[in-house]
Write a protein that holds these residues in place. Structure first.
Motif, PDB file in Angstrom:
ATOM      1  N   GLN A  40      66.768   5.173 -55.513  1.00 16.70           N
ATOM      2  CA  GLN A  40      66.928   5.472 -56.937  1.00 16.70           C
ATOM      3  C   GLN A  40      68.015   6.541 -57.149  1.00 16.70           C
ATOM      4  O   GLN A  40      68.795   6.459 -58.086  1.00 16.70           O
ATOM      5  CB  GLN A  40      65.601   5.933 -57.538  1.00 16.70           C
ATOM      6  N   ASP A  41      68.072   7.527 -56.243  1.00 13.40           N
ATOM      7  CA  ASP A  41      69.113   8.552 -56.342  1.00 13.40           C
ATOM      8  C   ASP A  41      70.500   7.950 -56.116  1.00 13.40           C
ATOM      9  O   ASP A  41      71.461   8.325 -56.783  1.00 13.40           O
ATOM     10  CB  ASP A  41      68.873   9.668 -55.331  1.00 13.40           C
ATOM     11  N   SER A  44      71.485   6.069 -59.205  1.00 16.25           N
ATOM     12  CA  SER A  44      71.892   7.023 -60.251  1.00 16.25           C
ATOM     13  C   SER A  44      73.298   7.541 -59.988  1.00 16.25           C
ATOM     14  O   SER A  44      74.100   7.694 -60.913  1.00 16.25           O
ATOM     15  CB  SER A  44      70.916   8.198 -60.315  1.00 16.25           C
ATOM     16  N   TYR A  45      73.604   7.785 -58.721  1.00 18.95           N
ATOM     17  CA  TYR A  45      74.947   8.241 -58.358  1.00 18.95           C
ATOM     18  C   TYR A  45      75.984   7.181 -58.724  1.00 18.95           C
ATOM     19  O   TYR A  45      77.017   7.482 -59.319  1.00 18.95           O
ATOM     20  CB  TYR A  45      75.020   8.563 -56.862  1.00 18.95           C
ATOM     21  N   LYS A  47      75.721   4.799 -60.941  1.00 17.26           N
ATOM     22  CA  LYS A  47      75.816   4.716 -62.404  1.00 17.26           C
ATOM     23  C   LYS A  47      76.643   5.853 -62.965  1.00 17.26           C
ATOM     24  O   LYS A  47      77.442   5.649 -63.881  1.00 17.26           O
ATOM     25  CB  LYS A  47      74.423   4.717 -63.026  1.00 17.26           C
ATOM     26  N   SER A  48      76.485   7.047 -62.428  1.00 15.24           N
ATOM     27  CA  SER A  48      77.263   8.187 -62.930  1.00 15.24           C
ATOM     28  C   SER A  48      78.742   7.987 -62.654  1.00 15.24           C
ATOM     29  O   SER A  48      79.587   8.344 -63.471  1.00 15.24           O
ATOM     30  CB  SER A  48      76.776   9.496 -62.311  1.00 15.24           C
TER      31      SER A  48
END
Length: 103
Positions: A40-41, A44-45, A47-48
């Motif tokens: 998940q991290d 998120s990375y 996506k950022s």
């Protein structure tokens, strides 16, 4: 997940991921001698990074011209042609340059 699995998930080399994690650019933890990542991290990375790329692309589209750092010449962006061939085909231009008659 481990370094190899995370690198495969991100489609990068394990060494690249290790360097990014070590520099704290990508979230991960070194437990003992192994790097550990949470899927998940990593998502998120990614996506950022996607949103950063989109935002920088929008900013670049708003630039009409910029200065070339090596020649200080103005450079146009996004397909605005400086070509003297406007309205002519490339073949017409070649025929004209060669002094030939077009058939």
């Amino acid at each position: 997940m481990g370094l190899e699995g995370a690198a495969e998930y991100l489609r990068c080399e394990p060494e690249t991921l290790r360097k990014l994690a070590k520099s704290l650019e990508i979230p991960g933890a070194k437990i003992g001698h192994e790097w550990v990542f949470v899927r998940q991290d990593l998502a998120s990375y990614v996506k950022s990074r996607y949103y950063q790329n989109v935002q920088s692309g929008v900013a670049d589209r708003n630039k009409e011209e910029s200065i070339c750092q090596s020649t200080n010449a103005k450079v146009r962006h996004f397909g605005k042609s400086n070509s003297p061939l406007k309205g002519k085909s490339f073949k017409d231009h070649l025929v004209q340059k060669a002094g030939m008659k077009q058939s």
